[in-house]
Scaffold this motif. Structure first.
Motif: not given
Length: 316
Positions: A202-207, A246-253, A271-274
């Motif tokens: 999860k940490r690797f995904i967040a980074q 996908l949930d992490c990306r949508l939350t960041l977006a 979109a590209y940032r996420c």
């Protein structure tokens, strides 16, 4: 909090020692006036910047707390008593102390010490286990140890004025550096438990959310696990790894869209940032998740920050 000549000051310091240091404070024969205690959160850790004089510090009760405390002596001398022996530490020294009442810290003369307190939970979820009793002293001649000491001093000098996000990352970095302080694998070891592997994934995904090529094999390789093992760990939590991504990306977006009135980011750039491969794909999955398009969400954000104030003023 500063110790003054006020009659109630010593009692207030004892109370502060219990709540912040989780320790018992004993005053010596000298004058402790001028001692200072400051603390702030570093995510899963606590930083305590203190000046002690003519007092001793020890845990309240044995076995009450299994936390670890990393101490940096910035000025003066810290005398650590354990097992009937006393060892003195000077400026620049680092000490890793286990949560135990058998270790007493003595400050005969004024000394400044920065402490980073790590909770048992934060160690467990990262697969870290500290087996040494009492305290451990890293190799002060090591360039790695000196670099960690410098990092702690730098964080202390920031006085907790940085953002919560920055402090959270600093605490995480210090946690990840703990294993570099101990040479013996018996003292500090990494358990390849499912809980620790899941945390690292999860940490690797967040980074690495911006990387559109993130997939199960890449993440598994980064955390030294097999794809099947990682898939099982995420399914045990009730979702697939890619759904979690996908949930992490949508939350960041969604967070970035809330800031669009300030940053003026284009939806395509978000979109590209996420890590989405295209603005079209991003818009489709965003609407599926939130019920509105990214542009509609951005307009709602602008309405909240600007237009609603105008409407409110007009209605007065």
């Amino acid at each position: 909090m500063a110790l003054t000549y006020s009659p109630d000051s010593k009692e207030a310091w004892r109370s502060q020692g219990t709540s912040v240091l989780k320790c018992h404070l004993n005053f010596g024969h000298g004058d402790p006036t001028g001692s200072v205690l400051r603390s702030w959160r570093l995510g899963d850790a606590d930083l305590i910047d203190a000046r002690f004089a003519h007092m001793s510090v020890s845990r309240m009760r044995e076995g009450e707390d299994d936390s670890l405390c990393l101490k940096l002596v910035r000025r003066g001398v810290l005398a650590v008593e354990h097992g009937g022996q006393v060892r003195r530490f000077k400026q620049g020294d680092l000490i890793l102390v286990r949560g135990t009442s058998s270790v007493r810290q003595n400050f005969i003369e004024p000394a400044e010490v920065v402490s980073v307190l790590f909770s048992p939970e934060s160690l467990k979820e990262r697969g870290l286990r500290f087996d040494a009793h009492g305290y451990t002293v890293p190799d002060h001649e090591s360039a790695d140890v000196q670099a960690i000491a410098g990092m702690i001093a730098l964080v202390a000098d920031q006085n907790g004025d940085t953002s919560e996000k920055m402090r959270r990352r600093q605490g995480g970095q210090l946690l990840e550096l703990l294993d570099l302080l101990i040479e013996s694998p018996l003292a500090l070891s990494r358990r390849r438990s499912g809980e620790a592997t899941l945390f690292r994934a999860k940490r690797f995904i967040a980074q690495n959310l911006r990387n559109p090529e993130l997939d199960v094999p890449l993440i598994a390789a980064a955390v030294h696990a097999s794809s099947s093992q990682l898939t099982r760990l995420f399914r045990a939590e009730g979702q697939t790894l890619m759904r979690y991504l996908l949930d992490c990306r949508l939350t960041l977006a969604a967070e970035l869209l809330q800031q669009i009135g300030v940053t003026r980011l284009q939806v395509g750039e978000i979109a590209y940032r996420c890590g989405f491969s295209s603005p079209t794909h991003f818009s489709r999955v965003f609407k599926e998740r939130y019920g509105v398009s990214p542009k509609e969400a951005a307009c709602a954000s602008l309405m909240t920050s600007t237009d609603r104030r105008l409407v409110a003023n007009q209605s007065v």
